[in-house]
Design an enzyme around this catalytic site. Structure first.
Site, mmCIF file in Angstrom:
data_model
loop_
_atom_site.group_PDB
_atom_site.id
_atom_site.type_symbol
_atom_site.label_atom_id
_atom_site.label_comp_id
_atom_site.label_asym_id
_atom_site.label_seq_id
_atom_site.Cartn_x
_atom_site.Cartn_y
_atom_site.Cartn_z
ATOM 1 N N SER A 25 6.665 -3.081 -2.990
ATOM 2 C CA SER A 25 6.406 -4.724 -2.714
ATOM 3 C C SER A 25 5.436 -4.788 -3.911
ATOM 4 O O SER A 25 6.201 -4.033 -5.734
ATOM 5 C CB SER A 25 6.095 -5.321 -1.772
ATOM 6 O OG SER A 25 5.678 -6.442 -1.893
ATOM 7 N N HIS A 52 10.773 -5.358 -3.436
ATOM 8 C CA HIS A 52 10.768 -6.823 -3.224
ATOM 9 C C HIS A 52 10.534 -7.394 -4.425
ATOM 10 O O HIS A 52 9.378 -7.258 -5.416
ATOM 11 C CB HIS A 52 9.164 -7.079 -2.241
ATOM 12 C CG HIS A 52 9.154 -7.010 -1.005
ATOM 13 N ND1 HIS A 52 8.178 -6.737 0.109
ATOM 14 C CD2 HIS A 52 10.428 -5.866 -0.293
ATOM 15 C CE1 HIS A 52 8.892 -6.189 0.751
ATOM 16 N NE2 HIS A 52 9.979 -5.907 1.048
ATOM 17 N N ASP A 145 6.684 -4.779 5.992
ATOM 18 C CA ASP A 145 7.661 -4.613 5.398
ATOM 19 C C ASP A 145 7.451 -2.851 5.037
ATOM 20 O O ASP A 145 6.743 -2.370 4.050
ATOM 21 C CB ASP A 145 8.422 -5.105 4.205
ATOM 22 C CG ASP A 145 9.539 -4.484 4.428
ATOM 23 O OD1 ASP A 145 10.708 -4.117 5.388
ATOM 24 O OD2 ASP A 145 10.573 -4.553 3.452
#
EC number: 3.1.1.61
Length: 205
Positions: A25, A52, A145
């Site tokens: 991310s 992401h 995540d």
């Protein structure tokens, strides 16, 4: 760091890996540039990445990395086969998963942990498709995540690797994975890169 974490790469990797899934991310583009730089032109492992990104922005990840790497780089499409030696990026706004017949699947299901695409979904589906022949790498990021997805890979008998939290631009994601289960490797990016090259060498033989 706990002493249970395997920090050495000197012992041989006997497990053959047939695919690699990666998640990141915040700070992920820079981390991937270090991890994947100077890959050999002869490369056989397929690699799929969830990074992401804001859903409203068109992704240029495939274009950026195609200019930097000597291997084929694609934005994954629905029903696209997972081909040896290629790097795939999840498109923004879609969950990316790997079916048991080893093709990609895209969906617009609700976000998971506020994320779509979801690292957990990619890793969990890939664990179902590849079982113990899968390696999962989780890098820098600002949410949880990937922790559950990496645990799914572990339960399937696959190999799990996490960026050293102290080196990560944002340590939340690797820390969450370590809290969920002790990965096989917790390493700085340069050593994760060496691990990736070793996995390719084992795959080649």
């Amino acid at each position: 760091m706990t002493g249970q974490m395997k920090r050495q790469l000197r012992f041989p990797i006997r497990k053959r890996v047939d695919a690699v899934v990666l998640g990141a991310s915040a700070g992920g583009i820079d981390a991937l540039c270090v991890l994947l730089e100077d890959l050999p032109a002869v490369w056989r492992l397929p690699m799929a990445v969830v990074l992401h990104l804001p859903e409203e922005h068109e992704s240029r990840l495939a274009e950026i990395f195609a200019q930097r790497l000597p291997i084929p780089v694609h934005e994954a499409n629905d029903k696209m086969p997972v081909s040896a030696g290629s790097l795939y990026f999840a498109p923004p706004g879609y969950h990316l998963s790997i079916e048991r017949e080893r093709t990609f699947s895209l969906s617009c299901e609700p976000p998971v942990l506020f994320s779509r695409p979801s690292i957990d979904l990619l890793m969990g589906s890939a664990a179902d498709a590849y079982g113990p022949a899968l390696a999962g790498f989780l890098l820098t990021g600002a949410n949880d995540d990937g922790a559950q997805g990496l645990h799914c890979i572990h339960l399937a008998g696959g190999l799990t690797a996490v960026q050293e939290p102290g080196e990560a631009q944002i340590p939340t994601m690797p820390q969450a994975a370590i809290a969920r289960h002790i990965p096989d490797y917790v390493l700085p990016l340069r050593e994760l890169r060496n691990l990736l090259l070793q996995l390719e060498a084992v795959h080649e033989h």
